[in-house]
Design a protein around this motif. Sequence first.
Motif, mmCIF file in Angstrom:
data_model
loop_
_atom_site.group_PDB
_atom_site.id
_atom_site.type_symbol
_atom_site.label_atom_id
_atom_site.label_comp_id
_atom_site.label_asym_id
_atom_site.label_seq_id
_atom_site.Cartn_x
_atom_site.Cartn_y
_atom_site.Cartn_z
ATOM 1 N N GLU A 1 -7.713 -21.147 -5.224
ATOM 2 C CA GLU A 1 -7.997 -20.871 -6.629
ATOM 3 C C GLU A 1 -8.470 -22.123 -7.349
ATOM 4 O O GLU A 1 -9.321 -22.050 -8.227
ATOM 5 C CB GLU A 1 -6.737 -20.321 -7.307
ATOM 6 N N ILE A 2 -7.914 -23.284 -6.980
ATOM 7 C CA ILE A 2 -8.260 -24.554 -7.632
ATOM 8 C C ILE A 2 -8.440 -25.613 -6.550
ATOM 9 O O ILE A 2 -7.666 -25.676 -5.591
ATOM 10 C CB ILE A 2 -7.138 -25.015 -8.592
ATOM 11 N N ILE A 3 -9.458 -26.445 -6.706
ATOM 12 C CA ILE A 3 -9.623 -27.603 -5.833
ATOM 13 C C ILE A 3 -9.932 -28.792 -6.729
ATOM 14 O O ILE A 3 -10.703 -28.675 -7.697
ATOM 15 C CB ILE A 3 -10.726 -27.382 -4.771
ATOM 16 N N GLU A 4 -9.292 -29.907 -6.437
ATOM 17 C CA GLU A 4 -9.488 -31.111 -7.236
ATOM 18 C C GLU A 4 -9.334 -32.330 -6.342
ATOM 19 O O GLU A 4 -8.622 -32.281 -5.334
ATOM 20 C CB GLU A 4 -8.509 -31.153 -8.408
ATOM 21 N N ASN B 1 2.669 -19.376 -4.002
ATOM 22 C CA ASN B 1 1.670 -20.133 -4.744
ATOM 23 C C ASN B 1 1.932 -21.599 -4.424
ATOM 24 O O ASN B 1 3.007 -22.117 -4.746
ATOM 25 C CB ASN B 1 1.803 -19.857 -6.247
ATOM 26 N N LYS C 1 0.384 -25.849 -3.560
ATOM 27 C CA LYS C 1 -0.592 -26.911 -3.778
ATOM 28 C C LYS C 1 -0.372 -27.914 -2.654
ATOM 29 O O LYS C 1 0.745 -28.397 -2.458
ATOM 30 C CB LYS C 1 -0.377 -27.567 -5.145
ATOM 31 N N PHE D 1 -12.441 -19.327 -0.669
ATOM 32 C CA PHE D 1 -12.579 -19.167 -2.109
ATOM 33 C C PHE D 1 -13.416 -17.924 -2.356
ATOM 34 O O PHE D 1 -14.368 -17.659 -1.626
ATOM 35 C CB PHE D 1 -13.263 -20.386 -2.743
ATOM 36 N N TRP E 1 -6.766 -31.907 -3.419
ATOM 37 C CA TRP E 1 -5.647 -31.001 -3.635
ATOM 38 C C TRP E 1 -6.231 -29.602 -3.643
ATOM 39 O O TRP E 1 -7.242 -29.357 -4.315
ATOM 40 C CB TRP E 1 -4.998 -31.226 -5.000
ATOM 41 N N VAL E 2 -5.604 -28.676 -2.941
ATOM 42 C CA VAL E 2 -6.034 -27.283 -2.974
ATOM 43 C C VAL E 2 -4.833 -26.438 -3.399
ATOM 44 O O VAL E 2 -3.747 -26.575 -2.842
ATOM 45 C CB VAL E 2 -6.569 -26.807 -1.611
ATOM 46 N N THR E 3 -5.053 -25.593 -4.397
ATOM 47 C CA THR E 3 -4.005 -24.726 -4.923
ATOM 48 C C THR E 3 -4.418 -23.276 -4.724
ATOM 49 O O THR E 3 -5.579 -22.929 -4.920
ATOM 50 C CB THR E 3 -3.793 -24.990 -6.430
ATOM 51 N N GLY E 4 -3.455 -22.445 -4.325
ATOM 52 C CA GLY E 4 -3.733 -21.028 -4.147
ATOM 53 C C GLY E 4 -2.565 -20.318 -3.492
ATOM 54 O O GLY E 4 -1.458 -20.855 -3.403
ATOM 55 N N ILE F 1 -17.433 -23.008 -3.751
ATOM 56 C CA ILE F 1 -17.140 -24.173 -4.581
ATOM 57 C C ILE F 1 -18.154 -25.264 -4.264
ATOM 58 O O ILE F 1 -18.747 -25.271 -3.181
ATOM 59 C CB ILE F 1 -15.709 -24.682 -4.339
#
Length: 166
Positions: free
Chosen positions: A159-162, A76, A78, A121, A135-138, A125
């Motif tokens: 899972e998450i992008i910010e 996992n 980021k 994804f 930032w990309v998390t997964g 998105i």
Amino acid sequence: MKTVNLQRSLVFASLLLAATTAAAEDPRLLAWEDLLPEGTPQFVPDHSQPMDQVQPLFSDTPPAPTGIVAELNGENVKIPGFIVPLDISGNNISSFLLVPYFGACIHLPPPPPNQIVYVTFEKPIQIESIWEPFWVTGTMVTEGHRSNVGEAGYTLRGEIIEIYEY
């Protein structure tokens, strides 16, 4: 008195367990150097050449083979980077290449595969602007992906992008 101490111990143990569980779920923060096997020099683009002297955007020659870090498989993570859209419909993007610097794969020759991450994804998105870093998390997997703009050495199941905040 024993009951109070036991209650305090249980509360403390619960808090400790919650903190440990939360820490275990936090993604591993990656820098681009972390994608390089030990002893591999980092790719640094030469931005000093005029655009007409830079290697052509599309080449019949595949990128030089580079190693990956097998220990990242299933992690996992980021990681920050710039987006090169692949599957796009309006502002909806379902897959893209994540690259370490602006213009990679589009305006300049692509970085080596171990410096490109293919990101997917499950649901598309929405991105308003691809001109800024994210930032990309997964979950990182050590599967490559080849597209017409570059070859990725890693795949990230996003899972998450910010937006990246400096």
